[in-house]
Design a protein around this motif. Structure first.
Motif, mmCIF file in Angstrom:
data_model
loop_
_atom_site.group_PDB
_atom_site.id
_atom_site.type_symbol
_atom_site.label_atom_id
_atom_site.label_comp_id
_atom_site.label_asym_id
_atom_site.label_seq_id
_atom_site.Cartn_x
_atom_site.Cartn_y
_atom_site.Cartn_z
ATOM 1 N N GLU A 1 0.825 -1.213 0.000
ATOM 2 C CA GLU A 1 0.000 0.000 0.000
ATOM 3 C C GLU A 1 0.859 1.262 0.000
ATOM 4 O O GLU A 1 0.540 2.248 -0.674
ATOM 5 C CB GLU A 1 -0.934 -0.023 1.210
ATOM 6 N N ILE A 2 1.959 1.231 0.758
ATOM 7 C CA ILE A 2 2.838 2.400 0.815
ATOM 8 C C ILE A 2 3.478 2.675 -0.546
ATOM 9 O O ILE A 2 3.527 3.824 -1.004
ATOM 10 C CB ILE A 2 3.923 2.212 1.889
ATOM 11 N N PHE A 3 3.963 1.623 -1.221
ATOM 12 C CA PHE A 3 4.593 1.830 -2.523
ATOM 13 C C PHE A 3 3.588 2.340 -3.557
ATOM 14 O O PHE A 3 3.944 3.119 -4.452
ATOM 15 C CB PHE A 3 5.255 0.541 -3.013
ATOM 16 N N THR A 4 2.333 1.916 -3.442
ATOM 17 C CA THR A 4 1.298 2.417 -4.344
ATOM 18 C C THR A 4 1.093 3.919 -4.153
ATOM 19 O O THR A 4 1.011 4.687 -5.115
ATOM 20 C CB THR A 4 -0.034 1.679 -4.102
ATOM 21 N N VAL A 5 1.035 4.329 -2.893
ATOM 22 C CA VAL A 5 0.861 5.753 -2.587
ATOM 23 C C VAL A 5 2.099 6.549 -2.998
ATOM 24 O O VAL A 5 1.998 7.650 -3.562
ATOM 25 C CB VAL A 5 0.566 5.950 -1.085
ATOM 26 N N MET A 6 3.285 5.980 -2.721
ATOM 27 C CA MET A 6 4.523 6.667 -3.074
ATOM 28 C C MET A 6 4.633 6.899 -4.586
ATOM 29 O O MET A 6 5.141 7.937 -5.026
ATOM 30 C CB MET A 6 5.729 5.858 -2.590
ATOM 31 N N ALA A 7 4.159 5.946 -5.373
ATOM 32 C CA ALA A 7 4.208 6.102 -6.834
ATOM 33 C C ALA A 7 3.416 7.334 -7.261
ATOM 34 O O ALA A 7 3.860 8.114 -8.116
ATOM 35 C CB ALA A 7 3.666 4.845 -7.513
ATOM 36 N N MET A 8 2.255 7.527 -6.661
ATOM 37 C CA MET A 8 1.426 8.684 -7.005
ATOM 38 C C MET A 8 2.062 9.992 -6.532
ATOM 39 O O MET A 8 2.132 10.969 -7.285
ATOM 40 C CB MET A 8 0.037 8.521 -6.386
ATOM 41 N N LEU A 9 2.542 9.994 -5.293
ATOM 42 C CA LEU A 9 3.096 11.222 -4.722
ATOM 43 C C LEU A 9 4.395 11.637 -5.410
ATOM 44 O O LEU A 9 4.588 12.820 -5.746
ATOM 45 C CB LEU A 9 3.336 11.037 -3.224
ATOM 46 N N GLU A 10 5.292 10.681 -5.622
ATOM 47 C CA GLU A 10 6.562 11.023 -6.254
ATOM 48 C C GLU A 10 6.373 11.314 -7.736
ATOM 49 O O GLU A 10 7.125 12.112 -8.318
ATOM 50 C CB GLU A 10 7.574 9.903 -6.049
ATOM 51 N N GLY A 11 5.364 10.691 -8.348
ATOM 52 C CA GLY A 11 5.040 11.042 -9.727
ATOM 53 C C GLY A 11 4.627 12.496 -9.839
ATOM 54 O O GLY A 11 5.033 13.206 -10.769
ATOM 55 N N GLU A 12 3.842 12.958 -8.865
ATOM 56 C CA GLU A 12 3.416 14.363 -8.846
ATOM 57 C C GLU A 12 4.611 15.283 -8.627
ATOM 58 O O GLU A 12 4.705 16.356 -9.233
ATOM 59 C CB GLU A 12 2.378 14.578 -7.751
ATOM 60 N N CYS A 13 5.549 14.869 -7.769
ATOM 61 C CA CYS A 13 6.764 15.663 -7.555
ATOM 62 C C CYS A 13 7.554 15.811 -8.854
ATOM 63 O O CYS A 13 8.030 16.903 -9.181
ATOM 64 C CB CYS A 13 7.656 14.997 -6.500
ATOM 65 N N TRP B 1 3.193 20.120 2.114
ATOM 66 C CA TRP B 1 2.379 18.990 2.578
ATOM 67 C C TRP B 1 2.764 17.715 1.839
ATOM 68 O O TRP B 1 2.824 16.635 2.428
ATOM 69 C CB TRP B 1 0.893 19.302 2.394
ATOM 70 N N LEU B 2 3.023 17.853 0.561
ATOM 71 C CA LEU B 2 3.477 16.711 -0.220
ATOM 72 C C LEU B 2 4.818 16.214 0.312
ATOM 73 O O LEU B 2 5.040 15.012 0.484
ATOM 74 C CB LEU B 2 3.601 17.117 -1.689
ATOM 75 N N LEU B 3 5.720 17.146 0.587
ATOM 76 C CA LEU B 3 7.036 16.807 1.130
ATOM 77 C C LEU B 3 6.906 16.093 2.470
ATOM 78 O O LEU B 3 7.567 15.080 2.716
ATOM 79 C CB LEU B 3 7.873 18.079 1.287
ATOM 80 N N HIS B 4 6.043 16.600 3.316
ATOM 81 C CA HIS B 4 5.867 16.036 4.653
ATOM 82 C C HIS B 4 5.377 14.594 4.581
ATOM 83 O O HIS B 4 5.913 13.703 5.266
ATOM 84 C CB HIS B 4 4.876 16.884 5.451
ATOM 85 N N VAL B 5 4.381 14.338 3.749
ATOM 86 C CA VAL B 5 3.823 12.982 3.645
ATOM 87 C C VAL B 5 4.853 12.014 3.062
ATOM 88 O O VAL B 5 5.023 10.891 3.553
ATOM 89 C CB VAL B 5 2.549 12.987 2.774
ATOM 90 N N ILE B 6 5.553 12.443 2.017
ATOM 91 C CA ILE B 6 6.560 11.574 1.405
ATOM 92 C C ILE B 6 7.676 11.250 2.385
ATOM 93 O O ILE B 6 8.115 10.088 2.488
ATOM 94 C CB ILE B 6 7.145 12.229 0.133
ATOM 95 N N GLU B 7 8.142 12.239 3.122
ATOM 96 C CA GLU B 7 9.221 12.004 4.076
ATOM 97 C C GLU B 7 8.799 11.010 5.160
ATOM 98 O O GLU B 7 9.572 10.146 5.561
ATOM 99 C CB GLU B 7 9.659 13.325 4.717
ATOM 100 N N GLN C 1 5.363 9.787 -15.523
ATOM 101 C CA GLN C 1 5.212 8.384 -15.906
ATOM 102 C C GLN C 1 6.444 7.562 -15.535
ATOM 103 O O GLN C 1 6.338 6.449 -15.006
ATOM 104 C CB GLN C 1 4.944 8.283 -17.410
ATOM 105 N N ARG C 2 7.625 8.114 -15.799
ATOM 106 C CA ARG C 2 8.856 7.376 -15.502
ATOM 107 C C ARG C 2 9.086 7.226 -14.005
ATOM 108 O O ARG C 2 9.599 6.203 -13.551
ATOM 109 C CB ARG C 2 10.039 8.059 -16.181
ATOM 110 N N MET C 3 8.683 8.233 -13.245
ATOM 111 C CA MET C 3 8.812 8.117 -11.793
ATOM 112 C C MET C 3 7.855 7.061 -11.258
ATOM 113 O O MET C 3 8.217 6.258 -10.382
ATOM 114 C CB MET C 3 8.522 9.464 -11.123
ATOM 115 N N ARG C 4 6.643 7.031 -11.786
ATOM 116 C CA ARG C 4 5.675 6.015 -11.349
ATOM 117 C C ARG C 4 6.172 4.614 -11.700
ATOM 118 O O ARG C 4 6.027 3.669 -10.912
ATOM 119 C CB ARG C 4 4.322 6.265 -12.008
#
Length: 211
Positions: free
Chosen positions: A56-68, A122-128, A172-175
């Motif tokens: 679940e964490i990696f799924t969320v990280m893919a979305m968040l880091e893709g946005e970054c 906020w994005l930074l905080h959640v990812i960290e 896309q490449r980050m995801r």
């Protein structure tokens, strides 16, 4: 110490010849990194992370880091891109030496730089926070055969998209990189479930993922 183990503060203090005060401070640092869990009136325990948690964490990280990556491709200045190039050179150097610890640190720096460029606190905080939880899993996965080379290729592709200022490609490449990390993590977890623990080379600790 195996995951889920209660940390005997007194025994550790005696083993290392220190008082419990600096030991407790050290445990607070480990807790902030997600390596141990402090439970009120129960003490300190080595953190356990289930396979479902990691999926679940990696799924969320893919979305968040893709946005970054998308935001960074749109916002980055020439100076910012030069900084990313320099960090990537550290990745290339570490990979050529097969220095996994140095590669991991450069990888962390690359992603942190992208998070800063996205300029969303906020994005930074959640990812960290999420990165602290999966730090061990990500580090140990680099010892898997071929993962170091795969990760380097992924970062090359991400950097190319950023240099082209292509938000869609960067996202896309980050995801895809996050998905590859998650897939590699599952293989890592399967080996551990079969009773083959992975030993961290630097500290000599054994970690496992629980079902």
């Amino acid at each position: 110490l195996p995951p889920g183990t209660w940390v005997d503060e007194q025994a550790l203090a005696e083993q290392y010849g220190i008082s419990r005060t600096p030991l407790r401070e050290a445990l607070k640092v480990l807790a902030s990194e997600g390596l141990v869990t402090l439970k009120p009136r129960r003490g300190c325990y080595v953190t356990e992370i289930s396979e479902r948690d990691l999926d679940e964490i990696f799924t969320v990280m893919a979305m968040l880091e893709g946005e970054c990556a998308r935001s960074s491709a749109s916002r980055a200045s020439d100076k910012d891109l030069d900084s990313l190039r320099h960090i990537h050179e550290d990745l290339e150097h570490a990979a050529s030496k097969r220095d996994i610890d140095a590669f991991f640190e450069a990888n962390q720096a690359f992603h942190h730089a992208l998070q800063q460029l996205a300029d969303n606190r906020w994005l930074l905080h959640v990812i960290e926070d999420l990165r602290k939880v999966i730090k061990l899993s990500r580090h140990h996965s680099l010892f898997s055969e071929g993962r170091l080379e795969q990760s380097l290729a992924e970062h090359r592709n991400i950097l190319d998209a950023l240099l082209e200022r292509n938000p869609d490609a960067a996202e896309q490449r980050m995801r895809e990189a996050a998905k590859a990390m998650g897939d590699n993590r599952r293989n890592f977890g399967s080996k551990l479930k079969k009773g083959s623990p992975t030993r961290g080379k630097r500290r000599g600790r054994v970690y496992r993922i629980v079902k």
